[in-house]
Design an enzyme around this catalytic site. Structure first.
Site, PDB file in Angstrom:
ATOM      1  CE  LYS A 174      -0.373  -0.247   5.042  1.00  0.00           C
ATOM      2  NZ  LYS A 174      -1.172  -0.835   6.131  1.00  0.00           N
ATOM      3  CB  CYS A 211      12.861  26.863   1.452  1.00  0.00           C
ATOM      4  SG  CYS A 211      14.118  27.948   2.113  1.00  0.00           S
ATOM      5  CG  HIS A 258      -4.212  -4.375  11.420  1.00  0.00           C
ATOM      6  ND1 HIS A 258      -3.070  -5.048  11.001  1.00  0.00           N
ATOM      7  CD2 HIS A 258      -3.855  -3.064  11.466  1.00  0.00           C
ATOM      8  CE1 HIS A 258      -2.088  -4.173  10.812  1.00  0.00           C
ATOM      9  NE2 HIS A 258      -2.534  -2.971  11.093  1.00  0.00           N
ATOM     10  NE  ARG A 267      -7.245   0.164  10.274  1.00  0.00           N
ATOM     11  CZ  ARG A 267      -6.000  -0.045   9.857  1.00  0.00           C
ATOM     12  NH1 ARG A 267      -5.103   0.934   9.924  1.00  0.00           N
ATOM     13  NH2 ARG A 267      -5.617  -1.216   9.393  1.00  0.00           N
ATOM     14  CG  ASP A 322      10.538  24.463  -3.934  1.00  0.00           C
ATOM     15  OD1 ASP A 322       9.710  23.546  -3.994  1.00  0.00           O
ATOM     16  OD2 ASP A 322      10.238  25.671  -3.982  1.00  0.00           O
ATOM     17  CE1 TYR A 341      10.893  32.818   2.272  1.00  0.00           C
ATOM     18  CE2 TYR A 341      11.045  30.425   2.395  1.00  0.00           C
ATOM     19  CZ  TYR A 341      10.841  31.570   1.660  1.00  0.00           C
ATOM     20  OH  TYR A 341      10.589  31.491   0.323  1.00  0.00           O
ATOM     21  NE  ARG A 392      -3.280  -7.945   7.261  1.00  0.00           N
ATOM     22  CZ  ARG A 392      -3.870  -8.466   8.345  1.00  0.00           C
ATOM     23  NH1 ARG A 392      -4.497  -9.633   8.269  1.00  0.00           N
ATOM     24  NH2 ARG A 392      -3.846  -7.824   9.492  1.00  0.00           N
TER      25      ARG A 392
END
Ligand SMILES: *Cc1c(COP(=O)(O)O)cnc(C)c1O
Length: 376
Positions: free
Chosen positions: A40, A316, A168, A138, A318, A270, A221
């Site tokens: 997943k 930042c 689970h 859940r 990027d 910043y 699993r």
């Protein structure tokens, strides 16, 4: 987000490590027990199709994903093994699952009745796994009455093929077994009420399996272990010891794209949260929070060349900056997260630093970072 192929920032995935982790778990399974490989969330950020193919080569009986689209991605990649969606799929999409031979989880009785209407209309049969809430809180059945009614509903119902029943664990990674045992008992009770015969009963996740809490069942699993990470990742307690050897597969690498000396009084980033008190060498790395490298990593030490350098100033969107002990050339390699579990910037240390678990750090690294595969 478009992947940044023309920027030196990548997530590297060692498929050799993934293969060995799966091999080790296959050997560890009980006789006759099968593996469902959990891929997943793009295989916890590692690449779902690539990891699924290796899992199948190494003998996994099927795959688990969280949402229907993840299952369809695997089908489109010509993967034909059973695929189970662990989450709740809206009833209206059940025909899409059926048409693509994707198995869905039954979360409750209402869902089952709704789905039947859609299947009837299109004359389709859906593979299903009965979800049991044995204490995770859940999804799945937690009341006897509804569970018995669902069994009755499924009996001789051609719209459904009962492929599985599962629950689970909430705390298989904990040294304290009290709640784990409570969940095992609750599941055994629900199992005793079965009147349909699921092909596969499965309860173990990685933790239950590798910490030797295996509950006799048809499948394990296996998720986080595929990626070579110990599920016992709580920052507050030491890791439980895995009974199989695990090798982390993921590293996160970039390069210096800018290097300069700043002077007393000059700020970085910043809000100028870092201000130089003397001549200081600053390197810039072209990675930021838009890649999933969140601002909380400010201060974390990444490996620049051979030196561990702290991230200074705010990260930042990027780019981020590091404080370096000496000048290094542009293009110097920066290992942000190492796949060496003994390195100070391993993924568990990174997760501890931002107060979370390595599962989350791996999933945060998004599609703007191309995945580069190698087998070593
Ligand atoms: C994610 C998930 C798993 C895999 O758990 P790991 O701790 O990664 O092994 C297994 N079962 C269910 C229902 C899950 O949601």
């Amino acid at each position: 987000m478009v992947p940044g192929y023309h920027r030196p920032a990548v997530v590297k995935v060692n498929l050799g490590a993934i293969r060995r982790n799966i091999k080790n778990e296959m050997k560890h399974l009980a006789t006759g027990q099968k593996m469902l490989a959990v891929v997943k969330a793009n295989a916890y950020g590692h690449g779902a199709v690539e990891v699924a193919k290796i899992a199948i080569e190494e003998g996994a009986a099927g795959l688990c994903v969280a949402i229907l689209d993840e299952a369809l991605q695997l089908r489109h990649a010509d993967i034909v093994k059973p695929i189970l969606v662990l989450g709740v799929v809206s009833p209206e999409y059940a025909p899409i699952a059926a048409a693509n031979n994707v198995s869905l989880t039954i979360p409750n009785l209402e869902w089952l009745k709704e789905v039947e209407k859609y299947l009837e209309k299109e004359q389709l049969q859906l593979k299903v796994h009965i979800g049991v809430d044995s204490g995770m809180g859940r999804i799945g059945f937690n009341e006897d009455e509804d569970f018995i009614a669902a069994n009755k509903f499924l009996q001789n119902n051609d719209n459904f093929y009962v492929e599985g029943m599962f629950a689970h664990f909430a705390s298989a990674d904990s040294a304290d077994d009290t709640y784990f045992k409570h969940q095992v008992e609750k599941f055994a009770h629900m199992r005793s009420l079965l009147t349909v015969k699921p092909k596969w009963i499965h309860v173990d996740n990685t933790a239950a399996s590798i910490f030797n809490k295996d509950v006799p069942s048809d499948c394990v699993r296996f998720g986080i272990g595929i990626y070579g990470l110990n599920p016992s990742s709580n920052p507050d307690s030491p890791d439980l010891k895995s009974s199989i050897s695990l090798e982390p597969a993921l590293s996160f690498e970039s390069e210096l794209t800018h290097v300069k000396t700043i002077h007393e009084g000059d700020g970085v980033g910043y809000g100028s949260t870092f201000v130089a008190d003397q001549d200081t060498i600053i390197g810039t790395v072209p990675v930021g929070y838009a890649d999933g490298f969140i601002r909380k990593f400010q201060g974390f030490k990444v490996k620049v060349g051979d030196e561990y350098c702290p991230i200074v100033g705010r990260i930042c969107m990027d780019q981020f900056m590091v404080k370096m002990p000496k000048k290094m050339p542009l293009g110097t390699k920066v290992v942000i997260i190492s796949n060496d579990p003994t390195a100070p910037n391993n993924i568990k240390a990174a997760a501890d630093y931002v107060d979370t678990i390595h599962y989350e750090v791996a999933c945060l690294l998004n599609d703007r970072l191309p995945r580069v595969y190698y087998e070593k």
